[in-house]
Design a protein around this motif. Structure first.
Motif, mmCIF file in Angstrom:
data_model
loop_
_atom_site.group_PDB
_atom_site.id
_atom_site.type_symbol
_atom_site.label_atom_id
_atom_site.label_comp_id
_atom_site.label_asym_id
_atom_site.label_seq_id
_atom_site.Cartn_x
_atom_site.Cartn_y
_atom_site.Cartn_z
ATOM 1 N N GLU A 23 39.877 37.564 40.768
ATOM 2 C CA GLU A 23 40.205 36.391 41.570
ATOM 3 C C GLU A 23 41.103 35.409 40.813
ATOM 4 O OE1 GLU A 23 39.381 35.996 44.767
ATOM 5 O OE2 GLU A 23 38.122 37.769 44.873
ATOM 6 N N LYS A 24 41.968 35.884 39.962
ATOM 7 C CA LYS A 24 42.792 35.005 39.135
ATOM 8 C C LYS A 24 43.978 34.398 39.901
ATOM 9 C CE LYS A 24 40.546 35.766 35.278
ATOM 10 N NZ LYS A 24 39.598 34.795 34.861
ATOM 11 N N ASP A 25 44.547 35.134 40.816
ATOM 12 C CA ASP A 25 45.734 34.726 41.546
ATOM 13 C C ASP A 25 45.394 33.714 42.650
ATOM 14 O OD1 ASP A 25 48.570 35.112 42.368
ATOM 15 O OD2 ASP A 25 47.627 35.984 44.161
ATOM 16 N N VAL A 26 46.171 32.650 42.770
ATOM 17 C CA VAL A 26 45.902 31.600 43.768
ATOM 18 C C VAL A 26 45.925 32.173 45.182
ATOM 19 C CG1 VAL A 26 46.716 29.421 44.757
ATOM 20 C CG2 VAL A 26 46.748 29.749 42.286
ATOM 21 N N LYS A 27 46.880 33.052 45.466
ATOM 22 C CA LYS A 27 46.962 33.656 46.799
ATOM 23 C C LYS A 27 45.681 34.450 47.098
ATOM 24 C CE LYS A 27 49.751 36.659 49.685
ATOM 25 N NZ LYS A 27 50.836 37.631 49.750
ATOM 26 N N LYS A 28 45.189 35.204 46.130
ATOM 27 C CA LYS A 28 43.956 35.981 46.297
ATOM 28 C C LYS A 28 42.762 35.043 46.494
ATOM 29 C CE LYS A 28 41.169 39.604 45.870
ATOM 30 N NZ LYS A 28 40.201 39.542 46.935
ATOM 31 N N HIS A 70 30.434 37.795 44.495
ATOM 32 C CA HIS A 70 30.949 36.814 43.537
ATOM 33 C C HIS A 70 29.799 35.977 43.007
ATOM 34 C CE1 HIS A 70 34.396 37.485 46.334
ATOM 35 N NE2 HIS A 70 35.028 37.611 45.181
ATOM 36 N N ILE A 71 29.845 35.707 41.716
ATOM 37 C CA ILE A 71 28.897 34.768 41.119
ATOM 38 C C ILE A 71 29.585 34.163 39.903
ATOM 39 C CG2 ILE A 71 27.724 36.536 39.747
ATOM 40 C CD1 ILE A 71 25.103 34.855 40.282
#
Length: 119
Positions: A23-28, A70-71
């Motif tokens: 989840e590093k990319d802003v779009k993602k 996600h956590i």
């Protein structure tokens, strides 16, 4: 304490989600948040300590099973048991005892369950 995600938590939620490897990319991140906001089978929760959001946990429901996708916990609050407490609180909030994880967080999930059994 665990609370359901609200739009007011969007920025802090995206910040916490950004600690997840995929989840590093802003779009993602925006796509993930949108999925939690629009998909009735996806549920996002925040953990608040006093008034501060310090953790986030995201779940996808598959029939009666809750799959943790996600956590994340704010780095300055890690080691306080927040991740374990979020997982334990899920069964009450979602009214299911069938909680499992994705491969991405499996090691952490197993560690939390091992700690739970030891206490």
């Amino acid at each position: 304490m665990l609370f359901r995600y609200k739009k007011a938590y969007e920025k802090i939620s995206m910040g916490l989600l950004s600690f997840m490897p995929n989840e590093k990319d802003v779009k993602k991140l925006l796509e993930t948040i949108h999925e939690y906001e629009s998909n009735p089978d996806w549920h996002l929760f925040v953990w608040k300590k006093m008034e501060d959001v310090v953790g986030i946990i995201g779940v996808r429901m598959v029939e009666t099973d809750a799959v943790i996708q996600h956590i994340s916990v704010n780095p300055s609050h890690r080691g306080e048991g927040i991740g374990k407490n979020m997982i334990l609180a899920l069964s009450n909030v979602l009214q299911t005892t069938n909680i499992r994880s994705t491969e991405e967080i499996k090691a952490f999930f197993v560690k939390c369950h091992k700690e739970k059994e030891e206490n």
